[in-house]
Design a protein around this motif. Structure first.
Motif, short mmCIF file in Angstrom:
data_model
loop_
_atom_site.label_atom_id
_atom_site.label_comp_id
_atom_site.label_asym_id
_atom_site.label_seq_id
_atom_site.Cartn_x
_atom_site.Cartn_y
_atom_site.Cartn_z
N THR A 67 0.83 -1.21 0.00
CA THR A 67 0.00 0.00 0.00
C THR A 67 0.87 1.26 0.00
OG1 THR A 67 -1.72 -1.17 1.24
CG2 THR A 67 -1.83 1.24 1.22
N LYS A 70 2.42 2.06 -3.35
CA LYS A 70 1.46 2.71 -4.25
C LYS A 70 1.32 4.20 -3.93
CE LYS A 70 -3.46 2.57 -5.51
NZ LYS A 70 -4.77 1.95 -5.22
N ILE A 71 1.21 4.51 -2.65
CA ILE A 71 1.05 5.90 -2.22
C ILE A 71 2.32 6.72 -2.52
CG2 ILE A 71 0.78 7.39 -0.19
CD1 ILE A 71 -1.01 5.10 0.98
N GLU A 74 2.38 7.57 -6.08
CA GLU A 74 1.40 8.62 -6.36
C GLU A 74 1.96 10.00 -6.01
OE1 GLU A 74 -1.82 8.83 -7.55
OE2 GLU A 74 -1.70 6.74 -8.21
N ASN A 117 -2.96 3.12 8.71
CA ASN A 117 -2.96 4.27 7.80
C ASN A 117 -2.15 5.43 8.39
OD1 ASN A 117 -4.63 2.81 6.15
ND2 ASN A 117 -6.52 3.80 6.83
N ILE A 144 -3.65 11.85 -0.42
CA ILE A 144 -3.30 10.70 -1.27
C ILE A 144 -3.74 9.40 -0.61
CG2 ILE A 144 -1.38 9.35 -2.23
CD1 ILE A 144 -1.92 11.79 -3.87
N VAL A 145 -3.58 9.34 0.71
CA VAL A 145 -4.03 8.15 1.45
C VAL A 145 -5.55 8.02 1.30
CG1 VAL A 145 -4.26 7.11 3.74
CG2 VAL A 145 -2.12 8.20 3.09
N TYR A 146 -6.24 9.15 1.42
CA TYR A 146 -7.70 9.17 1.24
C TYR A 146 -8.07 8.68 -0.16
CZ TYR A 146 -9.23 11.75 5.44
OH TYR A 146 -9.55 12.12 6.71
N ASP A 147 -7.40 9.26 -1.15
CA ASP A 147 -7.70 8.95 -2.56
C ASP A 147 -7.41 7.49 -2.90
OD1 ASP A 147 -8.43 11.57 -2.85
OD2 ASP A 147 -6.59 12.20 -3.86
N SER A 148 -6.51 6.89 -2.14
CA SER A 148 -6.17 5.49 -2.38
C SER A 148 -7.17 4.54 -1.71
CB SER A 148 -4.75 5.19 -1.86
OG SER A 148 -3.80 5.98 -2.55
N GLY A 149 -8.17 5.14 -1.08
CA GLY A 149 -9.24 4.33 -0.50
C GLY A 149 -9.06 3.98 0.96
#
Length: 282
Positions: A67, A70-71, A74, A117, A144-149
Protein backbone atom coordinates in the motif's frame (compact mmCIF):
# COMPACT_ATOMS: atom_id res chain seq x y z
CA UNK A 1 68.24 27.21 -36.04
CA UNK A 2 68.05 23.45 -36.13
CA UNK A 3 68.95 23.20 -32.44
CA UNK A 4 66.33 25.82 -31.60
CA UNK A 5 63.64 23.86 -33.45
CA UNK A 6 64.68 20.66 -31.70
CA UNK A 7 64.49 22.40 -28.34
CA UNK A 8 60.99 23.70 -29.13
CA UNK A 9 59.87 20.24 -30.17
CA UNK A 10 61.31 18.81 -26.97
CA UNK A 11 59.62 21.49 -24.86
CA UNK A 12 56.25 20.80 -26.52
CA UNK A 13 56.74 17.07 -26.05
CA UNK A 14 57.59 17.55 -22.39
CA UNK A 15 54.53 19.76 -21.91
CA UNK A 16 52.27 17.13 -23.44
CA UNK A 17 53.83 14.41 -21.31
CA UNK A 18 53.36 16.55 -18.21
CA UNK A 19 49.75 17.30 -19.14
CA UNK A 20 49.11 13.63 -19.78
CA UNK A 21 50.72 12.72 -16.48
CA UNK A 22 48.69 15.38 -14.66
CA UNK A 23 45.42 14.16 -16.20
CA UNK A 24 46.31 10.59 -15.33
CA UNK A 25 47.11 11.60 -11.76
CA UNK A 26 43.82 13.48 -11.47
CA UNK A 27 41.88 10.49 -12.76
CA UNK A 28 43.70 8.23 -10.33
CA UNK A 29 42.99 10.61 -7.46
CA UNK A 30 39.31 10.84 -8.40
CA UNK A 31 39.12 7.08 -8.66
CA UNK A 32 40.70 6.69 -5.23
CA UNK A 33 38.28 9.24 -3.78
CA UNK A 34 35.33 7.41 -5.35
CA UNK A 35 36.49 4.11 -3.92
CA UNK A 36 36.94 5.72 -0.51
CA UNK A 37 33.43 7.21 -0.72
CA UNK A 38 31.98 3.85 -1.76
CA UNK A 39 33.80 2.12 1.09
CA UNK A 40 32.45 4.71 3.52
CA UNK A 41 28.89 4.08 2.32
CA UNK A 42 29.41 0.34 2.70
CA UNK A 43 30.64 0.88 6.25
CA UNK A 44 27.56 2.95 7.16
CA UNK A 45 25.38 0.30 5.56
CA UNK A 46 27.13 -2.45 7.52
CA UNK A 47 26.43 -0.62 10.77
CA UNK A 48 22.84 -0.05 9.74
CA UNK A 49 22.45 -3.71 8.87
CA UNK A 50 22.98 -4.75 12.49
CA UNK A 51 19.45 -3.43 13.08
CA UNK A 52 17.96 -3.67 9.59
CA UNK A 53 19.00 -7.30 9.13
CA UNK A 54 17.02 -8.34 12.22
CA UNK A 55 13.72 -6.87 11.02
CA UNK A 56 10.96 -9.32 10.13
CA UNK A 57 8.05 -9.04 7.73
CA UNK A 58 4.73 -10.59 8.68
CA UNK A 59 1.83 -10.78 6.17
CA UNK A 60 0.18 -7.63 7.53
CA UNK A 61 3.41 -5.63 7.31
CA UNK A 62 3.83 -6.83 3.75
CA UNK A 63 0.34 -5.56 2.91
CA UNK A 64 1.23 -2.18 4.40
CA UNK A 65 4.42 -2.17 2.31
CA UNK A 66 2.45 -2.77 -0.90
CA UNK A 67 0.00 0.00 0.00
CA UNK A 68 2.80 2.40 0.91
CA UNK A 69 4.57 1.68 -2.35
CA UNK A 70 1.46 2.71 -4.25
CA UNK A 71 1.05 5.90 -2.22
CA UNK A 72 4.75 6.81 -2.54
CA UNK A 73 4.50 6.44 -6.31
CA UNK A 74 1.40 8.62 -6.36
CA UNK A 75 3.33 11.31 -4.51
CA UNK A 76 6.15 11.07 -7.07
CA UNK A 77 8.86 10.88 -4.43
CA UNK A 78 12.49 9.99 -5.13
CA UNK A 79 13.93 6.59 -4.29
CA UNK A 80 15.68 7.71 -1.10
CA UNK A 81 12.40 8.96 0.37
CA UNK A 82 10.59 5.77 -0.60
CA UNK A 83 13.33 3.65 0.91
CA UNK A 84 13.50 5.57 4.19
CA UNK A 85 9.68 5.59 4.45
CA UNK A 86 9.52 1.83 4.09
CA UNK A 87 12.49 1.37 6.42
CA UNK A 88 10.74 3.41 9.12
CA UNK A 89 7.55 1.44 8.62
CA UNK A 90 9.37 -1.89 8.98
CA UNK A 91 11.17 -0.62 12.06
CA UNK A 92 8.02 0.61 13.76
CA UNK A 93 6.05 -2.51 12.87
CA UNK A 94 8.75 -4.65 14.45
CA UNK A 95 8.37 -2.64 17.66
CA UNK A 96 4.63 -2.09 17.27
CA UNK A 97 3.64 -3.16 20.78
CA UNK A 98 6.19 -0.75 22.20
CA UNK A 99 4.92 2.00 19.89
CA UNK A 100 1.31 1.45 20.98
CA UNK A 101 2.27 1.64 24.66
CA UNK A 102 3.68 5.12 24.07
CA UNK A 103 0.68 6.61 22.28
CA UNK A 104 -2.21 8.48 23.86
CA UNK A 105 -5.78 7.26 24.38
CA UNK A 106 -7.09 8.96 21.25
CA UNK A 107 -4.82 6.71 19.21
CA UNK A 108 -5.29 3.55 21.28
CA UNK A 109 -9.05 3.62 20.74
CA UNK A 110 -8.78 3.82 16.96
CA UNK A 111 -9.43 0.91 14.63
CA UNK A 112 -6.68 -1.40 13.46
CA UNK A 113 -6.90 -0.05 9.90
CA UNK A 114 -6.74 3.55 11.10
CA UNK A 115 -3.54 2.86 13.03
CA UNK A 116 -1.91 1.32 9.95
CA UNK A 117 -2.96 4.27 7.80
CA UNK A 118 -1.59 6.73 10.34
CA UNK A 119 1.65 4.76 10.44
CA UNK A 120 2.02 5.16 6.66
CA UNK A 121 1.30 8.89 6.81
CA UNK A 122 3.80 9.36 9.63
CA UNK A 123 6.64 7.46 7.93
CA UNK A 124 6.14 9.28 4.63
CA UNK A 125 5.88 12.63 6.40
CA UNK A 126 9.14 12.07 8.30
CA UNK A 127 11.20 10.83 5.36
CA UNK A 128 9.93 13.36 2.81
CA UNK A 129 10.59 16.28 5.16
CA UNK A 130 14.04 14.94 5.93
CA UNK A 131 15.11 14.02 2.39
CA UNK A 132 13.14 16.17 -0.08
CA UNK A 133 14.03 19.77 -0.90
CA UNK A 134 10.39 20.40 -1.72
CA UNK A 135 8.48 17.83 0.34
CA UNK A 136 4.76 17.24 -0.17
CA UNK A 137 2.62 18.98 2.40
CA UNK A 138 1.11 17.08 5.28
CA UNK A 139 -2.35 17.70 3.80
CA UNK A 140 -1.31 16.25 0.43
CA UNK A 141 0.06 13.08 2.00
CA UNK A 142 -3.17 12.53 3.91
CA UNK A 143 -5.19 13.31 0.77
CA UNK A 144 -3.30 10.70 -1.27
CA UNK A 145 -4.03 8.15 1.45
CA UNK A 146 -7.70 9.17 1.24
CA UNK A 147 -7.70 8.95 -2.56
CA UNK A 148 -6.17 5.49 -2.38
CA UNK A 149 -9.24 4.33 -0.50
CA UNK A 150 -7.89 4.39 3.04
CA UNK A 151 -10.27 6.53 5.04
CA UNK A 152 -9.27 8.28 8.26
CA UNK A 153 -12.37 9.68 9.94
CA UNK A 154 -10.65 11.84 12.55
CA UNK A 155 -10.30 15.55 11.95
CA UNK A 156 -7.04 16.91 10.60
CA UNK A 157 -6.04 18.43 13.94
CA UNK A 158 -6.25 15.07 15.72
CA UNK A 159 -4.49 13.24 12.89
CA UNK A 160 -1.68 15.79 12.90
CA UNK A 161 -1.25 15.41 16.66
CA UNK A 162 -1.08 11.63 16.37
CA UNK A 163 1.40 11.86 13.49
CA UNK A 164 3.69 13.95 15.69
CA UNK A 165 3.51 11.32 18.42
CA UNK A 166 4.49 8.57 15.97
CA UNK A 167 7.16 10.82 14.51
CA UNK A 168 8.78 11.21 17.93
CA UNK A 169 8.67 7.46 18.51
CA UNK A 170 10.14 6.77 15.07
CA UNK A 171 13.05 9.12 15.72
CA UNK A 172 13.72 7.38 19.02
CA UNK A 173 13.69 3.94 17.39
CA UNK A 174 16.14 5.02 14.70
CA UNK A 175 18.47 6.61 17.22
CA UNK A 176 17.79 9.90 15.41
CA UNK A 177 19.52 8.55 12.30
CA UNK A 178 17.63 8.16 9.02
CA UNK A 179 20.35 9.26 6.62
CA UNK A 180 20.80 5.81 5.16
CA UNK A 181 22.77 4.86 2.03
CA UNK A 182 20.20 3.55 -0.42
CA UNK A 183 20.47 1.37 -3.51
CA UNK A 184 20.21 4.51 -5.62
CA UNK A 185 23.33 6.00 -3.99
CA UNK A 186 25.30 2.80 -4.55
CA UNK A 187 23.96 2.43 -8.07
CA UNK A 188 25.15 5.86 -9.21
CA UNK A 189 28.57 5.32 -7.67
CA UNK A 190 29.06 1.91 -9.29
CA UNK A 191 27.88 2.98 -12.75
CA UNK A 192 29.98 6.14 -12.66
CA UNK A 193 33.09 4.03 -12.05
CA UNK A 194 32.21 1.30 -14.54
CA UNK A 195 33.84 0.68 -17.92
CA UNK A 196 30.54 1.21 -19.73
CA UNK A 197 30.57 3.65 -22.67
CA UNK A 198 28.88 6.97 -21.94
CA UNK A 199 25.76 6.18 -23.98
CA UNK A 200 25.42 2.79 -22.31
CA UNK A 201 25.90 4.28 -18.85
CA UNK A 202 22.79 6.36 -19.39
CA UNK A 203 20.72 3.42 -20.60
CA UNK A 204 21.94 1.03 -17.90
CA UNK A 205 21.42 3.71 -15.25
CA UNK A 206 17.86 4.35 -16.39
CA UNK A 207 16.97 0.66 -16.51
CA UNK A 208 18.62 -0.29 -13.22
CA UNK A 209 17.01 2.72 -11.50
CA UNK A 210 13.60 1.47 -12.56
CA UNK A 211 14.49 -1.99 -11.26
CA UNK A 212 15.53 -0.77 -7.81
CA UNK A 213 12.38 1.36 -7.50
CA UNK A 214 10.25 -1.71 -8.09
CA UNK A 215 12.31 -3.74 -5.62
CA UNK A 216 10.81 -1.60 -2.85
CA UNK A 217 7.57 -3.47 -3.41
CA UNK A 218 9.18 -6.84 -2.60
CA UNK A 219 10.67 -8.57 0.42
CA UNK A 220 14.08 -8.27 -1.25
CA UNK A 221 14.36 -4.79 0.23
CA UNK A 222 14.48 -6.18 3.75
CA UNK A 223 16.35 -9.42 3.03
CA UNK A 224 19.33 -7.96 1.18
CA UNK A 225 21.62 -5.00 1.59
CA UNK A 226 20.99 -1.98 -0.62
CA UNK A 227 24.49 -2.20 -2.11
CA UNK A 228 23.77 -5.78 -3.19
CA UNK A 229 20.40 -4.80 -4.66
CA UNK A 230 22.11 -1.98 -6.57
CA UNK A 231 24.86 -4.26 -7.89
CA UNK A 232 22.36 -6.94 -8.90
CA UNK A 233 20.14 -4.44 -10.70
CA UNK A 234 23.13 -3.12 -12.67
CA UNK A 235 24.20 -6.64 -13.62
CA UNK A 236 20.65 -7.37 -14.77
CA UNK A 237 20.48 -4.12 -16.73
CA UNK A 238 23.84 -4.84 -18.43
CA UNK A 239 22.65 -8.35 -19.27
CA UNK A 240 19.54 -6.93 -20.92
CA UNK A 241 21.43 -4.14 -22.70
CA UNK A 242 24.17 -6.43 -24.05
CA UNK A 243 21.94 -9.40 -24.81
CA UNK A 244 23.47 -9.85 -28.28
CA UNK A 245 27.04 -9.08 -27.20
CA UNK A 246 27.90 -11.72 -24.58
CA UNK A 247 31.64 -11.02 -24.52
CA UNK A 248 31.24 -7.29 -23.89
CA UNK A 249 28.49 -8.03 -21.39
CA UNK A 250 30.76 -10.23 -19.30
CA UNK A 251 33.62 -7.72 -19.33
CA UNK A 252 31.37 -4.99 -17.94
CA UNK A 253 29.74 -7.31 -15.41
CA UNK A 254 33.13 -8.44 -14.14
CA UNK A 255 34.17 -4.81 -13.64
CA UNK A 256 30.97 -4.03 -11.76
CA UNK A 257 31.45 -7.04 -9.49
CA UNK A 258 35.07 -6.12 -8.85
CA UNK A 259 34.19 -2.56 -7.87
CA UNK A 260 31.17 -3.51 -5.76
CA UNK A 261 32.98 -6.21 -3.82
CA UNK A 262 30.28 -8.81 -4.43
CA UNK A 263 30.74 -12.23 -6.00
CA UNK A 264 28.76 -13.51 -8.94
CA UNK A 265 27.14 -16.08 -6.65
CA UNK A 266 25.88 -13.40 -4.26
CA UNK A 267 24.50 -11.30 -7.09
CA UNK A 268 22.77 -14.16 -8.88
CA UNK A 269 20.40 -14.79 -5.97
CA UNK A 270 19.11 -11.21 -5.91
CA UNK A 271 19.28 -10.83 -9.67
CA UNK A 272 16.84 -13.72 -10.06
CA UNK A 273 14.33 -11.97 -7.78
CA UNK A 274 14.71 -8.72 -9.71
CA UNK A 275 14.50 -10.54 -13.03
CA UNK A 276 11.18 -12.09 -12.04
CA UNK A 277 10.01 -8.63 -11.05
CA UNK A 278 10.93 -7.23 -14.47
CA UNK A 279 9.24 -10.15 -16.25
CA UNK A 280 6.03 -9.70 -14.28
CA UNK A 281 5.82 -6.04 -15.34
CA UNK A 282 6.17 -6.69 -19.07
Amino acid sequence: MKNTRLKKVQVIRNQKENESSTIESKHKLLSERDETYYSAMKLVEENMWTKWGLLKVDPETQEIQITMFKILNELGLMYQVKFVSIYLMFLMRNFWDQVLLNTDKSFANKSHAYKNNLLMVSCIFISSNYEELDPPSYTRIVQIVYDSGFKMKSGEKIIRKQVHILERLAWELTGFQVELPSANSFLMQIIQNSTLPKSKKFRVSKLSTEIIHNSLNTQAVIKYKQSLIATSSIVLAITMEYEKQPEKKQVHIDEVLKYSGYSNKQVQVVRKILENLVSSRK
